[in-house]
Motif scaffolding. Structure first.
Motif, PDB file in Angstrom:
ATOM      1  N   PRO A 215      45.912  32.128  45.119  1.00 54.22           N
ATOM      2  CA  PRO A 215      45.117  31.595  44.008  1.00 54.22           C
ATOM      3  C   PRO A 215      43.639  31.536  44.361  1.00 54.22           C
ATOM      4  N   LEU A 216      42.801  31.788  43.371  1.00 52.98           N
ATOM      5  CA  LEU A 216      41.355  31.671  43.522  1.00 52.98           C
ATOM      6  C   LEU A 216      40.880  30.599  42.546  1.00 52.98           C
ATOM      7  N   ASN A 217      40.446  29.498  43.062  1.00 51.21           N
ATOM      8  CA  ASN A 217      40.028  28.373  42.227  1.00 51.21           C
ATOM      9  C   ASN A 217      38.604  28.551  41.720  1.00 51.21           C
ATOM     10  N   ASP A 218      38.419  29.616  40.986  1.00 47.34           N
ATOM     11  CA  ASP A 218      37.110  29.926  40.429  1.00 47.34           C
ATOM     12  C   ASP A 218      37.346  30.720  39.146  1.00 47.34           C
ATOM     13  N   ASN A 219      36.954  30.169  38.025  1.00 48.05           N
ATOM     14  CA  ASN A 219      37.208  30.817  36.734  1.00 48.05           C
ATOM     15  C   ASN A 219      36.032  31.619  36.206  1.00 48.05           C
ATOM     16  N   SER A 220      35.047  31.868  37.034  1.00 49.33           N
ATOM     17  CA  SER A 220      33.848  32.564  36.574  1.00 49.33           C
ATOM     18  C   SER A 220      34.128  34.047  36.354  1.00 49.33           C
ATOM     19  N   ASP A 221      33.264  34.690  35.572  1.00 51.11           N
ATOM     20  CA  ASP A 221      33.385  36.135  35.363  1.00 51.11           C
ATOM     21  C   ASP A 221      33.244  36.891  36.674  1.00 51.11           C
ATOM     22  N   ALA A 222      32.396  36.377  37.561  1.00 54.03           N
ATOM     23  CA  ALA A 222      32.218  37.023  38.858  1.00 54.03           C
ATOM     24  C   ALA A 222      33.505  36.984  39.674  1.00 54.03           C
ATOM     25  N   ALA A 223      34.230  35.878  39.580  1.00 57.41           N
ATOM     26  CA  ALA A 223      35.482  35.757  40.323  1.00 57.41           C
ATOM     27  C   ALA A 223      36.523  36.745  39.796  1.00 57.41           C
ATOM     28  N   LEU A 224      36.589  36.885  38.466  1.00 56.88           N
ATOM     29  CA  LEU A 224      37.535  37.844  37.889  1.00 56.88           C
ATOM     30  C   LEU A 224      37.176  39.271  38.291  1.00 56.88           C
ATOM     31  N   ALA A 225      35.870  39.578  38.283  1.00 58.22           N
ATOM     32  CA  ALA A 225      35.426  40.916  38.694  1.00 58.22           C
ATOM     33  C   ALA A 225      35.767  41.173  40.156  1.00 58.22           C
ATOM     34  N   LEU A 226      35.654  40.144  40.986  1.00 56.48           N
ATOM     35  CA  LEU A 226      35.978  40.286  42.405  1.00 56.48           C
ATOM     36  C   LEU A 226      37.458  40.603  42.592  1.00 56.48           C
ATOM     37  N   LEU A 227      38.322  39.877  41.898  1.00 61.50           N
ATOM     38  CA  LEU A 227      39.755  40.121  42.036  1.00 61.50           C
ATOM     39  C   LEU A 227      40.129  41.523  41.573  1.00 61.50           C
ATOM     40  N   ASP A 228      39.545  41.972  40.483  1.00 56.38           N
ATOM     41  CA  ASP A 228      39.868  43.305  39.982  1.00 56.38           C
ATOM     42  C   ASP A 228      39.402  44.375  40.958  1.00 56.38           C
ATOM     43  N   THR A 229      38.247  44.156  41.586  1.00 61.48           N
ATOM     44  CA  THR A 229      37.738  45.115  42.558  1.00 61.48           C
ATOM     45  C   THR A 229      38.612  45.137  43.799  1.00 61.48           C
ATOM     46  N   ILE A 230      39.044  43.962  44.261  1.00 65.46           N
ATOM     47  CA  ILE A 230      39.925  43.910  45.429  1.00 65.46           C
ATOM     48  C   ILE A 230      41.232  44.648  45.142  1.00 65.46           C
ATOM     49  N   ALA A 231      41.819  44.373  43.973  1.00 64.71           N
ATOM     50  CA  ALA A 231      43.150  44.912  43.675  1.00 64.71           C
ATOM     51  C   ALA A 231      43.137  46.385  43.317  1.00 64.71           C
ATOM     52  N   ASN A 232      42.102  46.839  42.623  1.00 67.89           N
ATOM     53  CA  ASN A 232      42.141  48.184  42.057  1.00 67.89           C
ATOM     54  C   ASN A 232      40.947  49.065  42.375  1.00 67.89           C
ATOM     55  N   GLY A 233      39.891  48.498  42.902  1.00 65.78           N
ATOM     56  CA  GLY A 233      38.659  49.259  43.076  1.00 65.78           C
ATOM     57  C   GLY A 233      38.535  49.935  44.425  1.00 65.78           C
ATOM     58  N   LEU A 234      37.377  50.526  44.640  1.00 63.26           N
ATOM     59  CA  LEU A 234      37.052  51.153  45.908  1.00 63.26           C
ATOM     60  C   LEU A 234      36.658  50.068  46.914  1.00 63.26           C
TER      61      LEU A 234
ATOM     62  N   ASN B 277      27.200  46.203  41.566  1.00 65.44           N
ATOM     63  CA  ASN B 277      27.563  47.063  40.440  1.00 65.44           C
ATOM     64  C   ASN B 277      28.566  46.384  39.503  1.00 65.44           C
ATOM     65  N   GLN B 278      29.359  45.483  40.049  1.00 67.34           N
ATOM     66  CA  GLN B 278      30.341  44.754  39.258  1.00 67.34           C
ATOM     67  C   GLN B 278      29.759  43.470  38.669  1.00 67.34           C
ATOM     68  N   GLY B 279      28.468  43.297  38.815  1.00 65.80           N
ATOM     69  CA  GLY B 279      27.815  42.115  38.266  1.00 65.80           C
ATOM     70  C   GLY B 279      27.925  40.891  39.149  1.00 65.80           C
ATOM     71  N   ILE B 280      28.326  41.083  40.394  1.00 64.08           N
ATOM     72  CA  ILE B 280      28.455  39.962  41.334  1.00 64.08           C
ATOM     73  C   ILE B 280      27.204  39.928  42.205  1.00 64.08           C
ATOM     74  N   GLN B 281      26.240  39.148  41.809  1.00 64.94           N
ATOM     75  CA  GLN B 281      24.982  39.071  42.547  1.00 64.94           C
ATOM     76  C   GLN B 281      25.097  38.142  43.754  1.00 64.94           C
ATOM     77  N   VAL B 282      25.815  37.044  43.573  1.00 58.05           N
ATOM     78  CA  VAL B 282      25.961  36.057  44.644  1.00 58.05           C
ATOM     79  C   VAL B 282      27.414  35.602  44.684  1.00 58.05           C
ATOM     80  N   LEU B 283      27.973  35.520  45.884  1.00 61.95           N
ATOM     81  CA  LEU B 283      29.327  35.009  46.049  1.00 61.95           C
ATOM     82  C   LEU B 283      29.285  33.494  46.210  1.00 61.95           C
ATOM     83  N   SER B 284      30.118  32.810  45.444  1.00 62.33           N
ATOM     84  CA  SER B 284      30.231  31.366  45.621  1.00 62.33           C
ATOM     85  C   SER B 284      30.933  31.076  46.940  1.00 62.33           C
ATOM     86  N   GLU B 285      30.831  29.836  47.399  1.00 62.47           N
ATOM     87  CA  GLU B 285      31.498  29.460  48.640  1.00 62.47           C
ATOM     88  C   GLU B 285      33.011  29.615  48.496  1.00 62.47           C
ATOM     89  N   THR B 286      33.518  29.371  47.289  1.00 60.60           N
ATOM     90  CA  THR B 286      34.947  29.549  47.052  1.00 60.60           C
ATOM     91  C   THR B 286      35.354  31.005  47.218  1.00 60.60           C
TER      92      THR B 286
END
Length: 558
Positions: A492-511, A520-529
């Protein structure tokens, strides 16, 4: 060769028993050699793309590509639930849009001519596959699923199967193929009455460059829908017999030539079992009906939907076929998982059948007297009322489970990402690696340092090769945050932000993850979570750091 399911019938029970053994019951599964394989993965990444050092002679040269020959239908397949009268054919190179426009996906076979440039693509060579199937050091090849299938040409009841790992002498017939290419030997089998096929599974797990190539070429599929890369080697006449698979499969001719016989319809499970050759150790079919035969050469690809009868036979002594299979759970597998997950803590799960209301009617009648009088009105059979009450118990329990979104989310995600074959504790968590193997990883042996390095613009984070990934979110119901699934586990990722969703999709399916790709995925800064989440995946070995920064390569998935 596509027969991922080719298990000898008399070994099927033992194979299934082994498949479901708890990991901690097999002491050797923490073998340091397996750990060494993972720690050496980064260094092998670039080396393997150009071939394993040749211990057995040259890789067979690639012959000129023959024209594809269509033959008149003869007999092979049985009654089918869906059928076609011809197999369409399109020209390469392979592109998902062209493939989708044929409307063949999941419905009918498709021949894709010259889909891949097998000379320039990072495909394994003949010797790569031989080495993977050979036990070079004690324990090193035990996690590789390899099979040697032999049969007498022209027969269906002579198929024999052996499981690897193998010795060099056992594979001398295949090893000699490479050397024979130079010395002019005709490359015939020592026993001319039998031909052999070597099949190796999970090749993408052991050859990272192949895993990258599969991500590029088949990245249009969700990662959880894609199974392994299976490779088969065969001399003239080699094959594994007529069979069906339960999944979509892309059969890519990497070298040499092969003739495929393809049934003109799909085959039901009942028809498959009714037509299995009982004397065969491999699931070979003996059928009557129509089929079409085609000949393929290097770079050609044959797509087959599930349950299509097919039979490949090598027509050259350097025949190598790469099978990229898909996976999809069946209704019975989902139901079985529901049953396995039921807990005694559930009230409905522990509710038993009762017949309180029946005691009055029972007491009003003397069964001995009724029998003497021949009155059968109070017989104590399993009445429809009784069976319906028991049915209701089951339905109420299943409905309770399926209406729980959190439960169903976890069940499906873990089921579709768990390995199809034993993985022998792969990947190895960083905490369980021997210090000497960690030393081989350098700066990447520390998860926090690895993440800092990538976020600083150096290197990438890669998925562990051959591991299934998926992610899910029920945010619209505001009940839970997003979850990443990998290797049959939930994160589980306790972060509901758009950046968090983009991160999960990139991990699971991206390069592979790099600083530029995150941007490129719109993730400028990673939260501590999110940082903590990535560190956990690195610690588990599901992600690993690599100096090979692919940002300069094309990021488009075809």
């Amino acid at each position: 060769m596509s027969n991922h399911d080719a298990i000898p019938l008399n070994y099927l029970y033992l194979y299934c028993l082994f498949l479901f053994l708890p990991l901690n019951t097999v002491e050797s599964w923490g073998d340091p050699q397996v750990i060494r394989r993972q720690s050496m993965m980064i260094r092998r990444r670039t080396a393997m793309s150009s071939g394993i050092p040749n211990r057995f002679g040259r890789t067979p040269s690639t012959p000129s590509i023959p024209s594809l020959a269509w033959t008149t239908p003869t007999t092979l397949s049985a009654t089918s639930s869906s059928s076609w009268t011809e197999i369409p054919c399109i020209e390469g190179p392979f592109h998902v849009k062209s493939f989708a426009e044929t409307h063949c996906w999941g419905q009918k076979p498709l021949l894709l001519k010259q889909s891949f440039n097998t000379i320039n693509e990072p495909l394994p060579n003949w010797n790569d596959i031989c080495q993977l199937a050979i036990a070079q050091e004690e324990g090193e090849a035990e996690s590789i699923t390899s099979r040697l299938i032999t049969h007498e040409p022209g027969t269906l009841d002579t198929f024999k199967l052996e499981f690897g790992p193998f010795s060099e002498s056992e594979l001398s017939n295949f090893i000699d193929t490479a050397a024979d290419d130079d010395d002019g030997d005709d490359g015939k089998n020592e026993d001319s009455s039998h031909v052999s096929t070597l099949v190796v599974n999970d090749v993408d797990r052991w050859i990272p460059s192949l895993s990258d190539w599969m991500d590029q070429q088949f990245g249009f599929l969700p990662r959880w829908r894609r199974d392994d890369a299976q490779v088969s080697l065969a001399r003239v006449g080699g094959g594994i017999g007529p069979h069906v698979d339960n999944y979509d499969v892309f059969l890519i001719q990497a070298s040499g030539t092969r003739t495929w016989k393809i049934g003109l319809g799909t085959l039901s499970v009942k028809d498959e079992f009714d037509n299995l050759v009982e004397a065969s150790e491999v699931r070979v079919l003996d059928l009557d009906g129509d089929f079409v035969a085609i000949e393929v050469g290097p770079g050609d690809c044959l797509y087959l939907p599930p349950r299509v009868v097919h039979w490949g036979s090598a027509t050259s002594d350097d025949c190598m076929t790469l099978s990229v299979g898909c996976r999809a759970p069946s209704a019975s597998e989902l139901l079985q998982r529901v049953a396995e997950s039921l807990s005694d803590s559930s009230v409905l799960a522990t509710t038993r059948y009762t017949d309180i209301e029946d005691i009055t009617s029972w007491s009003d009648h003397d069964p001995i007297q009724k029998q003497q009088q021949g009155d059968g009105s109070q017989r104590k059979d399993l009445s429809k009322k009784v069976k319906n009450k028991m049915k209701r118990l089951v339905l109420d329990l299943i409905e309770e489970q399926l209406e729980d979104d959190a439960y169903w989310d976890k069940l499906v995600g873990e089921l579709v990402t768990e390995p199809n074959r034993p993985t022998m504790d792969y990947p190895i968590p960083l905490s369980e690696m021997e210090n000497e193997w960690k030393a081989g990883l350098g700066v990447w042996a520390n998860s926090e340092t690895a993440l800092e390095r990538v976020l600083g613009g150096t290197g990438v984070l890669r998925r562990a090769e051959g591991v299934g990934f998926a992610w899910s979110s029920n945010l619209e119901e505001n009940k839970m945050g997003p979850i990443l699934f990998a290797q049959g586990r939930s994160f589980p990722l306790n972060d509901n932000s758009d950046a968090a969703l983009a991160l999960l999709d990139t991990i699971a399916n991206g390069l592979p993850l790099s600083r530029q790709r995150l941007k490129n995925q719109g993730i400028q800064v990673l939260s501590e979570t999110m940082k903590s989440f990535l560190i956990d995946l690195l610690e588990e070995g599901l992600l690993y750091g690599d100096d090979d920064d692919d940002d300069e390569k094309e990021d488009t998935i075809l």
